[in-house]
Design a protein around this motif. Structure first.
Motif, PDB file in Angstrom:
ATOM      1  N   PRO A 278       0.802  -1.230   0.000  1.00  0.00           N
ATOM      2  CA  PRO A 278       0.000   0.000   0.000  1.00  0.00           C
ATOM      3  C   PRO A 278       0.834   1.279   0.000  1.00  0.00           C
ATOM      4  CG  PRO A 278      -0.817  -1.564   1.617  1.00  0.00           C
ATOM      5  CD  PRO A 278       0.513  -2.085   1.157  1.00  0.00           C
ATOM      6  N   ASN A 279       2.116   1.182   0.344  1.00  0.00           N
ATOM      7  CA  ASN A 279       2.978   2.369   0.353  1.00  0.00           C
ATOM      8  C   ASN A 279       3.669   2.609  -0.983  1.00  0.00           C
ATOM      9  OD1 ASN A 279       2.547   2.987   3.142  1.00  0.00           O
ATOM     10  ND2 ASN A 279       3.899   1.276   3.674  1.00  0.00           N
ATOM     11  N   TYR A 280       3.483   1.689  -1.918  1.00  0.00           N
ATOM     12  CA  TYR A 280       4.157   1.792  -3.209  1.00  0.00           C
ATOM     13  C   TYR A 280       3.342   2.693  -4.133  1.00  0.00           C
ATOM     14  CZ  TYR A 280       7.054   0.222  -7.129  1.00  0.00           C
ATOM     15  OH  TYR A 280       7.929   0.160  -8.194  1.00  0.00           O
ATOM     16  N   ILE A 281       3.305   3.981  -3.772  1.00  0.00           N
ATOM     17  CA  ILE A 281       2.478   4.929  -4.515  1.00  0.00           C
ATOM     18  C   ILE A 281       3.352   6.055  -5.044  1.00  0.00           C
ATOM     19  CG2 ILE A 281       0.593   6.602  -4.351  1.00  0.00           C
ATOM     20  CD1 ILE A 281      -0.720   4.722  -2.333  1.00  0.00           C
ATOM     21  N   GLU A 282       3.338   6.176  -6.340  1.00  0.00           N
ATOM     22  CA  GLU A 282       4.153   7.187  -7.011  1.00  0.00           C
ATOM     23  C   GLU A 282       3.479   8.558  -6.889  1.00  0.00           C
ATOM     24  OE1 GLU A 282       6.638   7.300 -11.200  1.00  0.00           O
ATOM     25  OE2 GLU A 282       4.686   6.328 -11.166  1.00  0.00           O
ATOM     26  N   SER A 283       4.288   9.586  -6.659  1.00  0.00           N
ATOM     27  CA  SER A 283       3.808  10.975  -6.568  1.00  0.00           C
ATOM     28  C   SER A 283       2.671  11.162  -5.576  1.00  0.00           C
ATOM     29  CB  SER A 283       3.384  11.481  -7.959  1.00  0.00           C
ATOM     30  OG  SER A 283       4.463  11.432  -8.856  1.00  0.00           O
ATOM     31  N   PRO A 284       2.832  10.723  -4.332  1.00  0.00           N
ATOM     32  CA  PRO A 284       1.737  10.815  -3.364  1.00  0.00           C
ATOM     33  C   PRO A 284       1.543  12.217  -2.808  1.00  0.00           C
ATOM     34  CG  PRO A 284       3.680   9.903  -2.300  1.00  0.00           C
ATOM     35  CD  PRO A 284       4.011  10.043  -3.757  1.00  0.00           C
ATOM     36  N   TYR A 285       2.584  13.040  -2.806  1.00  0.00           N
ATOM     37  CA  TYR A 285       2.491  14.367  -2.170  1.00  0.00           C
ATOM     38  C   TYR A 285       1.824  15.380  -3.095  1.00  0.00           C
ATOM     39  CZ  TYR A 285       6.028  11.760   0.333  1.00  0.00           C
ATOM     40  OH  TYR A 285       6.702  10.751   0.988  1.00  0.00           O
ATOM     41  N   SER A 286       2.095  15.272  -4.389  1.00  0.00           N
ATOM     42  CA  SER A 286       1.485  16.188  -5.357  1.00  0.00           C
ATOM     43  C   SER A 286       0.142  15.676  -5.860  1.00  0.00           C
ATOM     44  CB  SER A 286       2.417  16.380  -6.552  1.00  0.00           C
ATOM     45  OG  SER A 286       2.660  15.145  -7.203  1.00  0.00           O
ATOM     46  N   HIS A 287      -0.204  14.423  -5.500  1.00  0.00           N
ATOM     47  CA  HIS A 287      -1.433  13.777  -5.966  1.00  0.00           C
ATOM     48  C   HIS A 287      -1.467  13.667  -7.495  1.00  0.00           C
ATOM     49  CE1 HIS A 287      -3.995  14.608  -2.078  1.00  0.00           C
ATOM     50  NE2 HIS A 287      -2.886  13.900  -1.849  1.00  0.00           N
ATOM     51  N   LYS A 288      -0.320  13.423  -8.095  1.00  0.00           N
ATOM     52  CA  LYS A 288      -0.230  13.334  -9.549  1.00  0.00           C
ATOM     53  C   LYS A 288       0.005  11.898 -10.036  1.00  0.00           C
ATOM     54  CE  LYS A 288      -0.765  17.741 -10.339  1.00  0.00           C
ATOM     55  NZ  LYS A 288      -1.996  18.238 -11.011  1.00  0.00           N
TER      56      LYS A 288
END
Length: 384
Positions: A278-288
């Motif tokens: 679940p932590n393998y998320i690209e660009s999580p801070y910009s929501h892009k």
């Protein structure tokens, strides 16, 4: 009788010419096809070259604007930096169908685009005065590139400083220490993007980019030889190229498309969606994240259709060539590209908050199907 003797002599001479030619092709010295070479040249000059050039230019601009932000920390300057960051990011994601070559050989892809950011390591680093001073020094970019490690480098380290919950941070929320780190990391990002551009187009790259790569002694040729990566691919099937035939050059392009289609479906969307990570998320801070996925498919589209938008020439494209070999397979590719784009656009925004939404499974399956269809393309090319 004289005519018969003459015919025999002509036949012997013709055979003498043909046999060495066949032998030459068997040895793989000139296994090229003019149409295939033209497609490869179009791909190098009008897909890869402008993509990497824009990436290099925008990462250079990013460093300049971040330095200006440190000197004048305002919300307006943060917004400007964020826009430039997102544009640079867009060009990087549009390059991921051709991560073979320099991006892979020189480890540039993991160096500038590993995620998730190691937040614990980041917090520890920011308490280390020695590291902060080194990053704030004249060669802070070099220090960052050599000492921080991939989990603290590249786009996502910068993204962490600039964005929060999908929006640019306020200037007051970005500390001077944050900017020291971000400027050093952005400098390293710029350097490696310069390396990409120079590795692909060699002497045609901007002089400032070539000078920086030379100053840093970064590798930029195939196996340390005389060919840039663009030359190596365009010379596929001729002496000196690592590609044994022009068709092997085309198949490299297809393999690049397959690789990123699989990665988007199986890893970028699939790992969080399936609960594997679940932590393998690209660009999580910009929501892009979803924009990243979509631009990855655009990179495939550009590679297949013969150029980026504004430089496309379908006459010299894989799309047109595959259509002549097998129109049904080409139609499958066109439909699969469009379907992947459509299904990604239908995902719920932001991905970081909706990664288990059912639409994500549909999008992942569409990307995996695109990978499968490109396997059919490779079979058609190999059988030609």
């Amino acid at each position: 009788m004289k005519k018969c003797i003459t015919k025999i002599i002509v036949a012997v001479i013709a055979l003498a010419i043909v046999l060495p030619s066949c032998k030459k092709k068997e040895e793989g010295l000139e296994l090229t096809d003019a149409t295939q070479v033209a497609i490869i040249e179009q791909f190098v000059n009008h897909t890869v070259a402008p993509t990497y050039t824009n990436l290099a230019n925008y990462t250079e601009k990013l460093v300049e604007e971040m330095v200006a932000l440190r000197a004048d920390k305002t919300d307006a300057n943060v917004s400007k930096v964020c826009n430039t960051f997102l544009t640079a990011r867009e060009w990087w994601e549009k390059s991921e169908a051709f991560l073979f070559g320099a991006a892979s050989d020189f480890g540039i892809d993991p160096h500038i685009d590993s995620w998730p950011l190691d937040v614990d390591a980041f917090n520890t680093m920011m308490l280390n005065e020695t590291q902060i001073q080194a990053m704030d020094g004249e060669d802070g970019d070099v220090y960052a590139g050599e000492k921080l490690g991939n989990s603290l480098l590249g786009f996502h380290g910068i993204e962490y400083i600039l964005f929060e919950n999908g929006s640019p941070k306020s200037a007051n929320a970005i500390s001077d220490l944050d900017l020291i780190y971000a400027i050093a990391v952005a400098g390293d990002l710029r350097n490696r993007c310069f390396q990409l551009a120079v590795s692909l187009i060699g002497k045609s790259a901007a002089k400032a980019h070539r000078d920086k790569v030379e100053e840093l002694e970064l590798n930029s040729t195939v196996n340390g030889g005389n060919f840039s990566y663009g030359q190596n691919l365009m010379k596929a099937g001729t002496i000196g190229s690592t590609y044994t035939s022009s068709v092997s050059g085309l198949m490299e392009i297809i393999d690049g498309c397959k690789t990123i289609a699989d990665e988007v479906g199986t890893s970028k969307i699939g790992k969080p969606y399936n609960g594997e990570n679940p932590n393998y998320i690209e660009s999580p801070y910009s929501h892009k994240s979803i924009e990243d996925f979509y631009n990855n498919i655009i990179s495939i589209e550009n590679a297949y259709y013969g150029g980026i938008e504004g430089q496309r020439n379908e006459t010299y494209s894989l799309h047109n060539y595959v259509k002549t070999l097998n129109a049904d397979i080409d139609a499958k590719v066109v439909a699969a590209i469009n379907n992947a784009k459509s299904k990604i656009k239908a995902m719920s925004v932001p991905f970081v908050q909706n990664y288990q939404d059912a639409a994500n499974g549909t999008a992942a399956a569409a990307c995996q199907h695109l990978d499968d269809v490109f396997s059919e393309v490779n079979r058609a090319l190999s059988e030609n």
